[in-house]
Design a protein around this motif. Structure first.
Motif, short mmCIF file in Angstrom:
data_model
loop_
_atom_site.label_atom_id
_atom_site.label_comp_id
_atom_site.label_asym_id
_atom_site.label_seq_id
_atom_site.Cartn_x
_atom_site.Cartn_y
_atom_site.Cartn_z
N ALA A 55 -8.42 -19.11 8.64
CA ALA A 55 -9.38 -18.23 7.99
C ALA A 55 -10.51 -19.01 7.32
N ILE A 104 1.78 -11.79 4.13
CA ILE A 104 0.34 -11.97 3.93
C ILE A 104 -0.25 -10.64 3.48
N GLN A 105 -0.96 -10.70 2.37
CA GLN A 105 -1.63 -9.53 1.81
C GLN A 105 -3.11 -9.62 2.14
N ALA A 106 -3.60 -8.68 2.93
CA ALA A 106 -4.99 -8.67 3.36
C ALA A 106 -5.80 -7.75 2.46
N VAL A 156 -5.09 -10.30 10.78
CA VAL A 156 -4.22 -11.34 10.23
C VAL A 156 -2.87 -11.34 10.94
N ALA A 210 -8.30 -5.57 8.14
CA ALA A 210 -8.13 -7.02 8.08
C ALA A 210 -6.68 -7.41 8.31
N LYS A 211 -5.76 -6.56 7.84
CA LYS A 211 -4.33 -6.84 8.04
C LYS A 211 -3.97 -6.93 9.51
N GLU A 252 -6.34 -10.42 -1.75
CA GLU A 252 -5.63 -11.08 -0.65
C GLU A 252 -4.83 -12.26 -1.17
N ARG A 289 -1.48 -3.03 3.61
CA ARG A 289 -2.26 -4.27 3.58
C ARG A 289 -1.38 -5.49 3.83
N HIS A 290 -0.09 -5.29 4.07
CA HIS A 290 0.84 -6.41 4.21
C HIS A 290 1.34 -6.56 5.64
#
Length: 392
Positions: free
Chosen positions: A111, A254-256, A265, A261-262, A231, A88-89
């Motif tokens: 966002a 950034i943690q999604a 991003v 989603a990652k 997130e 997720r990062h």
């Protein structure tokens, strides 16, 4: 260009230049946040010197590294802050912590275009400055509530009552700038609950890891906080704990909420990087990656970091004791319990100018002082000079 007016002078940079120009031998520069030895020097760490020597001998190219920068560096910072990067990062090498803050806030605005930045009062002035440059409205929430200087969670939560889903909540990791006081583990849990309840985007600025209690201890609350929420944005500076001020070495993580989603991003943030500085510098990141991936160099670095931390904590204790003796005000003993490079003295802005002019003591109008700028053998003299100006 004729339509432009001069920008207001940066007060901290102006203070730095004024202190440098002052030829009085007894001047005291407590302004710009940079680590100094007792002799007033800002050293190059032994581990940094050795890492640079190895890089000089082994580097074979000066080609671009791409918008994400050095992957070994990003992985190492991910390990320091999160215990490791997951699916997720997404992580980027950036030109210092400021570069990370700028790109991170751009990504947050992309966002949520109407997002506001909720910022502690007080905070580091450039947090607000970066938000203003990006057209992000800043809303301040109270941080400390009494003369102990400790964060008051009831006040913090009251200040967040007007926050809307998508708004950005900027939090600092260990060693809050300028107060030197941090949220407790229990307060971080309450913040996580508030973030989830209101749908806020937490933005954690980490600039002093290792300067409070130790690397693991300083990162534990942030790590636990990020594990609780879907997130977040985290920025990291290597200026202080690696002494890489002029190398401009930072990271953006950034943690999604999920792997899909990652990917979005990561590509959107890479496009922001491409449109600004295109590719990050490589040298500072290579130094950090070399140190953190070599057991010998890491031990050397952690030893030096511990020495810096010990010096700061010792100066705090001595300064707090000297101030209490000079003022008969026990509330100033709180300075000994604070952590990191900064404390904020209770002083009026106009009095800081008097001290600058008459005593050669340089600090910003906010009363923030750089603990590393203190001289151990002059703490009593400095406290005596300050005593009559401190608000009690």
């Amino acid at each position: 260009m004729d339509s432009l007016n001069p920008a207001p002078a940066d007060p901290l940079l102006g203070l730095m230049l004024a202190a440098r120009a002052d030829e009085r031998p007894g001047k005291t520069d407590l302004g710009v946040g940079i680590y100094k030895t007792e002799a007033g020097d800002t050293p190059v760490l032994r581990a940094v010197k050795e890492a640079e020597r190895r890089l000089l001998e082994t580097e074979t190219t000066k080609a671009y590294e791409g918008p994400h920068g050095n992957p070994l560096f990003c992985e190492a910072i991910g390990e320091l802050t999160l215990g490791g990067l997951g699916d997720r990062h997404t992580a980027f090498t950036t030109p210092g912590g400021c570069g990370a803050l700028f790109i991170g806030m751009q990504a947050a605005k992309l966002a949520s275009p109407d997002a506001r930045l909720f910022l502690s009062d007080p905070s580091w002035p450039n947090h607000e400055g970066i938000a203003a440059a990006l057209g992000i409205e800043t809303v301040f929430y109270p941080y400390v509530g009494d003369r102990t200087g400790a964060p008051d969670m009831d006040l913090v939560l009251k200040g967040l009552e007007g926050a809307r889903a998508g708004d950005i909540l900027l939090l600092q990791g260990a060693c809050h700038n300028p107060t030197g006081t941090d949220f407790s583990a229990e307060q971080w849990v309450r913040l996580a609950e508030e973030v989830e309840k209101r749908g806020l985007l937490p933005f954690v600025d980490t600039a002093y890891q290792g300067f409070a209690r130790g690397l693991e201890e300083d990162g534990a609350n942030v790590k636990a906080f990020l594990e609780r929420i879907p997130e977040a944005i985290l920025t990291y500076s290597c200026s202080k704990n690696f002494g890489l001020y002029r190398e401009r070495t930072g990271a953006l993580i950034i943690q999604a909420p999920g792997a899909k989603a990652k990917d979005a991003v990561a590509t959107q943030t890479a496009a922001l990087v491409r449109a600004s500085y295109s590719m990050p510098p490589s040298h500072g990141a290579a130094i950090v990656a070399t140190i953190l991936n070599d057991a010998e160099l890491r031990r050397s670095w952690e030893e030096e970091l511990g020495q810096m931390r010990g010096r700061l904590n010792g100066l705090r204790e001595g300064f707090a004791s000297a101030l209490v003796r000079a003022t008969n005000d026990d509330s100033l003993s709180r300075i000994a319990e604070e952590k990191g490079m900064f404390s904020q003295l209770p002083i009026e802005a106009e009095d800081t100018l008097v001290l600058q002019r008459e005593k050669g003591i340089y600090m910003p109008g906010s009363g923030r002082v750089n603990i590393a700028g203190l001289k151990e053998d002059r703490l009593g003299e400095l406290a005596a000079d300050l005593a009559s100006y401190l608000v009690r």
